[in-house]
Design a protein around this motif. Sequence first.
Motif, short mmCIF file in Angstrom:
data_model
loop_
_atom_site.label_atom_id
_atom_site.label_comp_id
_atom_site.label_asym_id
_atom_site.label_seq_id
_atom_site.Cartn_x
_atom_site.Cartn_y
_atom_site.Cartn_z
N ASP A 1 -17.71 10.69 32.53
CA ASP A 1 -18.57 11.11 31.42
C ASP A 1 -19.92 11.62 31.89
OD1 ASP A 1 -19.37 8.66 32.32
OD2 ASP A 1 -19.18 7.63 30.40
N TYR A 2 -20.08 11.78 33.21
CA TYR A 2 -21.24 12.44 33.81
C TYR A 2 -22.57 11.78 33.43
CZ TYR A 2 -17.67 15.69 35.11
OH TYR A 2 -16.53 16.22 35.65
N ASN A 3 -22.55 10.44 33.49
CA ASN A 3 -23.79 9.69 33.23
C ASN A 3 -24.32 9.02 34.48
OD1 ASN A 3 -21.95 7.65 33.58
ND2 ASN A 3 -22.51 6.52 31.74
N GLY A 4 -23.77 9.38 35.64
CA GLY A 4 -24.28 8.88 36.90
C GLY A 4 -23.68 7.58 37.38
N THR A 5 -22.60 7.11 36.74
CA THR A 5 -21.96 5.87 37.17
C THR A 5 -20.49 6.12 37.49
OG1 THR A 5 -21.30 5.20 34.93
CG2 THR A 5 -23.48 4.54 35.69
N GLN A 6 -19.92 5.27 38.35
CA GLN A 6 -18.54 5.41 38.79
C GLN A 6 -17.61 4.64 37.84
OE1 GLN A 6 -17.30 7.31 41.58
NE2 GLN A 6 -19.32 8.16 41.21
N ASP A 7 -16.89 5.40 37.01
CA ASP A 7 -15.90 4.82 36.11
C ASP A 7 -14.58 4.65 36.87
OD1 ASP A 7 -17.81 5.07 33.89
OD2 ASP A 7 -17.46 7.21 34.17
N LEU A 8 -13.54 4.15 36.20
CA LEU A 8 -12.32 3.80 36.91
C LEU A 8 -11.09 4.10 36.07
CD1 LEU A 8 -10.79 2.25 39.24
CD2 LEU A 8 -11.06 0.19 37.83
N LEU A 9 -10.09 4.71 36.72
CA LEU A 9 -8.74 4.81 36.15
C LEU A 9 -7.81 3.98 37.01
CD1 LEU A 9 -6.65 5.97 34.17
CD2 LEU A 9 -6.42 7.94 35.70
N ILE B 1 1.27 0.78 33.00
CA ILE B 1 0.00 0.94 32.28
C ILE B 1 -0.82 2.08 32.87
CG2 ILE B 1 -0.05 -1.51 31.68
CD1 ILE B 1 -2.37 -1.73 33.80
N ALA B 2 -1.78 2.55 32.10
CA ALA B 2 -2.84 3.45 32.55
C ALA B 2 -4.07 3.06 31.74
CB ALA B 2 -2.47 4.90 32.32
N LYS B 3 -5.04 2.50 32.42
CA LYS B 3 -6.23 2.01 31.72
C LYS B 3 -7.48 2.64 32.32
CE LYS B 3 -4.32 -2.28 29.91
NZ LYS B 3 -4.52 -3.74 29.68
N LEU B 4 -8.33 3.12 31.41
CA LEU B 4 -9.56 3.81 31.77
C LEU B 4 -10.73 2.90 31.42
CD1 LEU B 4 -10.41 6.63 32.86
CD2 LEU B 4 -10.55 7.39 30.47
N PHE B 5 -11.64 2.74 32.40
CA PHE B 5 -12.76 1.83 32.22
C PHE B 5 -14.08 2.57 32.44
CE2 PHE B 5 -9.16 -0.63 33.68
CZ PHE B 5 -9.18 -1.76 32.86
N SER B 6 -15.05 2.27 31.58
CA SER B 6 -16.39 2.82 31.71
C SER B 6 -17.28 1.81 32.44
CB SER B 6 -16.97 3.12 30.33
OG SER B 6 -18.31 3.57 30.43
N ASN B 7 -18.12 2.30 33.34
CA ASN B 7 -19.02 1.48 34.14
C ASN B 7 -20.44 1.61 33.57
OD1 ASN B 7 -20.52 0.21 36.15
ND2 ASN B 7 -19.75 1.49 37.81
N ASN B 8 -21.11 0.48 33.38
CA ASN B 8 -22.47 0.52 32.82
C ASN B 8 -23.53 0.81 33.87
OD1 ASN B 8 -22.77 -1.87 34.23
ND2 ASN B 8 -23.49 -3.07 32.47
N GLY B 9 -23.12 1.00 35.11
CA GLY B 9 -24.05 1.29 36.19
C GLY B 9 -24.40 0.09 37.03
N SER B 10 -24.05 -1.09 36.55
CA SER B 10 -24.28 -2.32 37.29
C SER B 10 -22.98 -2.95 37.78
CB SER B 10 -25.05 -3.33 36.43
OG SER B 10 -26.30 -2.81 36.05
N GLY B 11 -21.90 -2.20 37.68
CA GLY B 11 -20.61 -2.71 38.10
C GLY B 11 -19.91 -3.54 37.04
N ILE B 12 -20.35 -3.43 35.80
CA ILE B 12 -19.70 -4.10 34.67
C ILE B 12 -18.86 -3.05 33.95
CG2 ILE B 12 -19.98 -5.46 32.59
CD1 ILE B 12 -21.04 -6.81 35.11
N PHE B 13 -17.55 -3.32 33.83
CA PHE B 13 -16.62 -2.33 33.29
C PHE B 13 -16.17 -2.72 31.88
CE2 PHE B 13 -16.47 -1.70 37.82
CZ PHE B 13 -16.33 -0.32 37.96
#
Length: 397
Positions: free
Chosen positions: A273-281, A292-304
Amino acid sequence: MKSFNRNYFVLLAFVLFTNVKGQTISFEQIAPIAPKYTLIADFEAVRYSDLKFGDIDGDGDEDVVITGLSGSGDRIAQVYKNDSSFGFRRVRSDSVLLGASHGTVDLSDVDGDHDLDILITGIKAGLQSHPNTNLYFNDGYGNYSLDTNNSFIQVSLSSVAFFDIDGDFDDDVLISGRTISGLVQIELYENDGAGKFSLVTNTPFDSVQYGAIAVADIDNDSDMDVLITGLNNNSTRISELYLNDGSGNFSTTANDTIFDGVQDGDIVFYDIDYNGTQDLLLVGKNNQNQNIAKLFSNNGSGIFTLLTTSSIAGVSQADISFADINKDQYADLLVVGISGTRLYTNNGKGEFSRSMADTVFKSITNGAIGFSDIDGDNDLDLLITGELYPAGLAEMY
């Protein structure tokens, strides 16, 4: 012996139609134009495969290394050089590489001489159940020699990640997989910068087979953290996250409890989402035997946080890759595996929708995908290898 199940080269062009809501993707098949088609490599069709693109000879374009099990039952490791204008040619000096399947191939400049060396793991050629790990040094021109100084763990059903664990500007390596004893083992090796590796002891990593390793700075502290998935020695499917203190010391974290343990899958960190944090699939078969296929958003502190609106279909025996295929500056997603080969476009907010342009692709498992601009026309081309039951496949698009 050459396999009779050979792939012919297929060129497909991305045709983009633009409307007010965005871009729609379709594919048009284009027959190769003589005489160029005679110079395009006849890639060996393989399953239980891996592939990596990289400029092995320093000429400014990306070559490719492919490993896997051929239709004739041979385990191969083949290097193809790209000359941009006329396609790929097999490098016959690649015979120094010991063929392998059920493993990995990775490229890294391990000795600091500004060229890409090769590390290959997997079941080695000629021996049905013997795992193998070999490093090959590049002379700068894409000619390789076997490393005889390092002693790595010998593994198949393996996962490998090169990354700088301690901020000294060289690539260290983490290797996991099944050993000759049948036990699963994982080892971390520190690089001295000249390609000499030393075993790092007392690491916290759980050993896996049928797994994947991904690295990223998930907490924005300027070091590389590690996520490991796969089947451990207790026959449990895991997904475990390890935080780096910056000096190559890793610790477990409770932040990974949100992840399903999986095997036969893949994991990729990407800022979707181009907010400067590393998300995860994360994809694969979980402990409830669900694909499964699960997509996770990262808050920038490693909390998904799980993105519950994701439309990505569950898959196992998979490979996944993010790439901007429609040139809208947002990374799209290609997924191959048991559920089929599916292409998803990104709207720039990390929201993916399936593109029916993926119907041109065959459904493969136990394979690999790689994007590269092979012909210098400023768009991403695609190489797919894998199992098209009961045979192998290698096709370029």
